[in-house]
Design a protein around this motif. Structure first.
Motif, PDB file in Angstrom:
ATOM      1  N   ALA A  96      10.517   5.193  21.230  1.00 56.92           N
ATOM      2  CA  ALA A  96       9.232   5.882  21.085  1.00 56.92           C
ATOM      3  C   ALA A  96       9.425   7.270  20.487  1.00 56.92           C
ATOM      4  O   ALA A  96       8.648   7.710  19.631  1.00 56.92           O
ATOM      5  CB  ALA A  96       8.538   5.975  22.442  1.00 56.92           C
ATOM      6  N   ARG A  97      10.487   7.969  20.932  1.00 57.39           N
ATOM      7  CA  ARG A  97      10.738   9.312  20.416  1.00 57.39           C
ATOM      8  C   ARG A  97      11.151   9.267  18.955  1.00 57.39           C
ATOM      9  O   ARG A  97      10.690  10.079  18.134  1.00 57.39           O
ATOM     10  CB  ARG A  97      11.831   9.964  21.253  1.00 57.39           C
ATOM     11  N   LEU A  98      11.995   8.318  18.583  1.00 56.63           N
ATOM     12  CA  LEU A  98      12.414   8.199  17.192  1.00 56.63           C
ATOM     13  C   LEU A  98      11.221   7.838  16.305  1.00 56.63           C
ATOM     14  O   LEU A  98      11.054   8.377  15.209  1.00 56.63           O
ATOM     15  CB  LEU A  98      13.505   7.135  17.053  1.00 56.63           C
ATOM     16  N   ARG A  99      10.371   6.940  16.807  1.00 53.44           N
ATOM     17  CA  ARG A  99       9.185   6.557  16.043  1.00 53.44           C
ATOM     18  C   ARG A  99       8.288   7.769  15.825  1.00 53.44           C
ATOM     19  O   ARG A  99       7.727   7.959  14.732  1.00 53.44           O
ATOM     20  CB  ARG A  99       8.428   5.452  16.781  1.00 53.44           C
ATOM     21  N   ASP A 100       8.146   8.597  16.825  1.00 48.49           N
ATOM     22  CA  ASP A 100       7.315   9.777  16.715  1.00 48.49           C
ATOM     23  C   ASP A 100       7.890  10.761  15.701  1.00 48.49           C
ATOM     24  O   ASP A 100       7.153  11.357  14.905  1.00 48.49           O
ATOM     25  CB  ASP A 100       7.184  10.445  18.085  1.00 48.49           C
ATOM     26  N   ARG A 101       9.207  10.928  15.699  1.00 42.89           N
ATOM     27  CA  ARG A 101       9.835  11.890  14.800  1.00 42.89           C
ATOM     28  C   ARG A 101       9.834  11.414  13.344  1.00 42.89           C
ATOM     29  O   ARG A 101       9.968  12.220  12.428  1.00 42.89           O
ATOM     30  CB  ARG A 101      11.263  12.179  15.251  1.00 42.89           C
ATOM     31  N   LEU A 102       9.719  10.108  13.132  1.00 42.81           N
ATOM     32  CA  LEU A 102       9.701   9.575  11.765  1.00 42.81           C
ATOM     33  C   LEU A 102       8.289   9.236  11.311  1.00 42.81           C
ATOM     34  O   LEU A 102       8.090   8.404  10.427  1.00 42.81           O
ATOM     35  CB  LEU A 102      10.589   8.326  11.676  1.00 42.81           C
ATOM     36  N   ALA A 103       7.308   9.900  11.894  1.00 40.47           N
ATOM     37  CA  ALA A 103       5.911   9.589  11.587  1.00 40.47           C
ATOM     38  C   ALA A 103       5.601   9.793  10.112  1.00 40.47           C
ATOM     39  O   ALA A 103       4.874   8.992   9.503  1.00 40.47           O
ATOM     40  CB  ALA A 103       4.984  10.450  12.454  1.00 40.47           C
ATOM     41  N   ARG A 104       6.122  10.845   9.503  1.00 38.49           N
ATOM     42  CA  ARG A 104       5.811  11.116   8.099  1.00 38.49           C
ATOM     43  C   ARG A 104       6.382  10.036   7.191  1.00 38.49           C
ATOM     44  O   ARG A 104       5.727   9.577   6.251  1.00 38.49           O
ATOM     45  CB  ARG A 104       6.359  12.485   7.693  1.00 38.49           C
ATOM     46  N   SER A 105       7.617   9.609   7.456  1.00 40.38           N
ATOM     47  CA  SER A 105       8.212   8.546   6.644  1.00 40.38           C
ATOM     48  C   SER A 105       7.479   7.231   6.849  1.00 40.38           C
ATOM     49  O   SER A 105       7.261   6.473   5.897  1.00 40.38           O
ATOM     50  CB  SER A 105       9.694   8.372   7.008  1.00 40.38           C
ATOM     51  N   ARG A 106       7.102   6.948   8.087  1.00 36.62           N
ATOM     52  CA  ARG A 106       6.405   5.686   8.368  1.00 36.62           C
ATOM     53  C   ARG A 106       5.050   5.648   7.658  1.00 36.62           C
ATOM     54  O   ARG A 106       4.661   4.637   7.085  1.00 36.62           O
ATOM     55  CB  ARG A 106       6.217   5.497   9.867  1.00 36.62           C
ATOM     56  N   GLU A 107       4.331   6.756   7.663  1.00 37.51           N
ATOM     57  CA  GLU A 107       3.021   6.799   7.021  1.00 37.51           C
ATOM     58  C   GLU A 107       3.146   6.639   5.513  1.00 37.51           C
ATOM     59  O   GLU A 107       2.359   5.934   4.885  1.00 37.51           O
ATOM     60  CB  GLU A 107       2.328   8.127   7.354  1.00 37.51           C
ATOM     61  N   SER A 108       4.152   7.287   4.928  1.00 35.11           N
ATOM     62  CA  SER A 108       4.314   7.256   3.480  1.00 35.11           C
ATOM     63  C   SER A 108       4.911   5.941   2.989  1.00 35.11           C
ATOM     64  O   SER A 108       4.467   5.392   1.988  1.00 35.11           O
ATOM     65  CB  SER A 108       5.194   8.415   3.026  1.00 35.11           C
ATOM     66  N   LEU A 109       5.907   5.451   3.699  1.00 34.50           N
ATOM     67  CA  LEU A 109       6.641   4.265   3.243  1.00 34.50           C
ATOM     68  C   LEU A 109       6.144   2.997   3.918  1.00 34.50           C
ATOM     69  O   LEU A 109       5.662   2.072   3.258  1.00 34.50           O
ATOM     70  CB  LEU A 109       8.134   4.459   3.505  1.00 34.50           C
ATOM     71  N   GLY A 110       6.214   2.961   5.235  1.00 26.43           N
ATOM     72  CA  GLY A 110       5.869   1.730   5.950  1.00 26.43           C
ATOM     73  C   GLY A 110       4.421   1.313   5.776  1.00 26.43           C
ATOM     74  O   GLY A 110       4.126   0.146   5.471  1.00 26.43           O
ATOM     75  N   SER A 111       3.491   2.246   5.927  1.00 28.99           N
ATOM     76  CA  SER A 111       2.080   1.894   5.848  1.00 28.99           C
ATOM     77  C   SER A 111       1.689   1.443   4.447  1.00 28.99           C
ATOM     78  O   SER A 111       0.912   0.495   4.273  1.00 28.99           O
ATOM     79  CB  SER A 111       1.213   3.088   6.277  1.00 28.99           C
ATOM     80  N   ARG A 112       2.219   2.109   3.433  1.00 29.88           N
ATOM     81  CA  ARG A 112       1.893   1.721   2.057  1.00 29.88           C
ATOM     82  C   ARG A 112       2.426   0.339   1.728  1.00 29.88           C
ATOM     83  O   ARG A 112       1.753  -0.461   1.060  1.00 29.88           O
ATOM     84  CB  ARG A 112       2.456   2.748   1.074  1.00 29.88           C
ATOM     85  N   ILE A 113       3.624   0.057   2.206  1.00 29.85           N
ATOM     86  CA  ILE A 113       4.197  -1.269   1.945  1.00 29.85           C
ATOM     87  C   ILE A 113       3.422  -2.348   2.687  1.00 29.85           C
ATOM     88  O   ILE A 113       3.144  -3.428   2.143  1.00 29.85           O
ATOM     89  CB  ILE A 113       5.688  -1.280   2.336  1.00 29.85           C
ATOM     90  N   ALA A 114       3.040  -2.075   3.936  1.00 31.09           N
ATOM     91  CA  ALA A 114       2.272  -3.056   4.703  1.00 31.09           C
ATOM     92  C   ALA A 114       0.945  -3.363   4.019  1.00 31.09           C
ATOM     93  O   ALA A 114       0.528  -4.525   3.918  1.00 31.09           O
ATOM     94  CB  ALA A 114       2.039  -2.544   6.123  1.00 31.09           C
ATOM     95  N   ALA A 115       0.271  -2.307   3.530  1.00 30.57           N
ATOM     96  CA  ALA A 115      -1.002  -2.520   2.834  1.00 30.57           C
ATOM     97  C   ALA A 115      -0.803  -3.331   1.562  1.00 30.57           C
ATOM     98  O   ALA A 115      -1.624  -4.186   1.213  1.00 30.57           O
ATOM     99  CB  ALA A 115      -1.638  -1.174   2.514  1.00 30.57           C
ATOM    100  N   LEU A 116       0.294  -3.084   0.870  1.00 27.24           N
ATOM    101  CA  LEU A 116       0.586  -3.818  -0.358  1.00 27.24           C
ATOM    102  C   LEU A 116       0.843  -5.296  -0.083  1.00 27.24           C
ATOM    103  O   LEU A 116       0.311  -6.180  -0.764  1.00 27.24           O
ATOM    104  CB  LEU A 116       1.798  -3.193  -1.050  1.00 27.24           C
ATOM    105  N   LEU A 117       1.635  -5.565   0.942  1.00 24.89           N
ATOM    106  CA  LEU A 117       2.000  -6.948   1.219  1.00 24.89           C
ATOM    107  C   LEU A 117       0.828  -7.768   1.749  1.00 24.89           C
ATOM    108  O   LEU A 117       0.866  -9.000   1.705  1.00 24.89           O
ATOM    109  CB  LEU A 117       3.163  -6.984   2.215  1.00 24.89           C
ATOM    110  N   ARG A 118      -0.211  -7.113   2.236  1.00 26.10           N
ATOM    111  CA  ARG A 118      -1.390  -7.857   2.672  1.00 26.10           C
ATOM    112  C   ARG A 118      -2.055  -8.571   1.493  1.00 26.10           C
ATOM    113  O   ARG A 118      -2.732  -9.582   1.671  1.00 26.10           O
ATOM    114  CB  ARG A 118      -2.401  -6.912   3.322  1.00 26.10           C
ATOM    115  N   ARG A 119      -1.835  -8.031   0.291  1.00 22.99           N
ATOM    116  CA  ARG A 119      -2.491  -8.597  -0.882  1.00 22.99           C
ATOM    117  C   ARG A 119      -1.716  -9.768  -1.462  1.00 22.99           C
ATOM    118  O   ARG A 119      -2.180 -10.409  -2.401  1.00 22.99           O
ATOM    119  CB  ARG A 119      -2.668  -7.514  -1.948  1.00 22.99           C
TER     120      ARG A 119
END
Length: 393
Positions: A96-119
């Protein structure tokens, strides 16, 4: 009569003379005696263990707390974090702590990729995936290889979970390299030589590592071989006050190799477990400064054999520029591992993949915050889950 006047003058001046003497003594203690001149490779010619003195004559040594530091020896204000650090580097931060500290990377990388793969994996989506990965500092070569592998797998297995496929690609690139620090040596202290460019967080990383080790019962000596930056020794001493480590430091402008050598002698004399050597932050393009770094390593290895760890501290926010630096440092001193500082401050967490894939040097530690406990061992599985774990394609 003359004798009486002379005696009167001596009595009158005695307080002033006493003050001057005290100031002189304090001044010598503050700066230490000047380093003795040595030839280019002078320190390395000493016989191991010969003439070792607990107090090296060419440097100032500062001891803040007991050498065998334990949780009870740590200052009261730091005790709130002792229990976690005593678990050891292998424990790492909680998910949980690591996830919190990597919030900026997750928002920029993970979320964009997830949105892309939905298509769905249409041709335009693959190109967009490449663009996202390159913007996240994964690197062109690594990105092309990842996307080609995914396209091939998707063609063979239609309907495959593409997000799961991407996570596996990332995990495969990170591999199963040994990411532990080698800190055990039977015939003396293990040496950790720390390098890096100015501003990357090198000295702060050393302080956090020393704190972690002393809280686990290790006796640590810090060699302040960064004699170029005036505040470097002072910064290291502040960390020593928190960790209970010893500091061996020279005067500004002293030979860094001589300071490193004196640090090794002091560590031997005190029966230390680990010697951490701080080196001057230098530009990788300055050949004379890189040669100075090579000299430090030569001097230490000539005296006691191969160094256990040579770590490069990289600022994760510098992206691909950090790769150029790492290649130059690797050619100079043969790196055993990387420390990615300020990983929590970047939205381009793909730099972790780039350094692993293109340099072949494992990331061993990551800085995920400004607190003294925010230096963590790098866990590939925890990293992947922090970026993609709870995203839904």
């Amino acid at each position: 009569m003359k004798s009486f006047v002379l005696v009167a003058l001596v009595v009158a001046c005695a307080p002033l003379l006493a003050v001057l003497v005290r100031r002189l003594v304090r001044g010598r203690r503050a700066v230490g005696p000047a380093p003795a001149p040595t030839p280019a490779e002078g320190p390395g010619k000493a016989t191991p263990g010969a003439g070792v003195s607990p107090e090296p004559q060419s440097v100032l040594e500062v001891r803040a707390f007991p050498a065998e530091a334990t949780a009870e020896d740590v200052p009261v204000e730091a005790k709130g974090e002792v229990e976690e650090s005593l678990a050891g580097p292998a424990a790492g931060p909680s998910p949980a702590r690591l996830r919190d500290r990597l919030a900026r990377s997750r928002e920029s990388l993970g979320s964009r990729i997830a949105a892309l793969l939905r298509r769905g994996p249409v041709e335009s989506s693959w190109e967009e995936l490449e663009e996202i990965l390159i913007q996240a500092d994964v690197g062109v070569e690594t990105t092309v290889r990842m996307v080609e592998d995914m396209r091939e797998k998707a063609g063979r297995r239609p309907g495959e979970d593409l997000l799961g496929m991407l996570k596996q690609e990332v995990r495969d690139i990170l591999g199963d390299a040994d990411r532990g620090l080698c800190l055990r040596r039977e015939d003396g202290p293990a040496i950790v030589l720390v390098t890096g460019v100015n501003g990357t967080g090198k000295t702060t990383t050393i302080g956090k590592l020393a704190l972690n080790l002393t809280r686990r019962g290790k006796h640590v000596v810090l060699a302040a071989a960064d004699t170029f930056r005036a505040a470097a020794s002072d910064q290291l001493m502040l960390w020593a006050e928190c960790s209970g480590a010893h500091v061996v430091a020279g005067l500004p402008g002293a030979d860094p190799a001589a300071v490193a050598f004196d640090g090794l002698q002091a560590a031997r004399a005190r029966g230390a477990d680990v010697l951490i050597v701080d080196t001057a932050g230098r530009l990788h393009t300055k050949s004379n400064l890189m040669e100075e770094l090579r000299k430090i390593k030569r001097v230490l290895e000539r005296d006691r054999g191969p160094i256990e760890e040579t770590l490069l501290v990289m600022d994760a926010t510098t992206g691909q520029n950090g790769l150029v630096q790492a290649r130059q440092f690797g050619e100079a001193v043969s790196l055993s591992g990387l420390v990615l500082a300020k990983l929590d401050g970047t939205a381009r967490g793909g730099i972790v993949l780039a350094v692993q894939s293109e340099l072949g040097v494992p990331v061993k530690l990551v800085g995920i915050g400004e607190g003294p406990e925010d230096l963590a061992p790098f866990d590939p599985d925890a990293f992947v889950e922090a970026l993609f774990g709870d995203l839904e394609p």
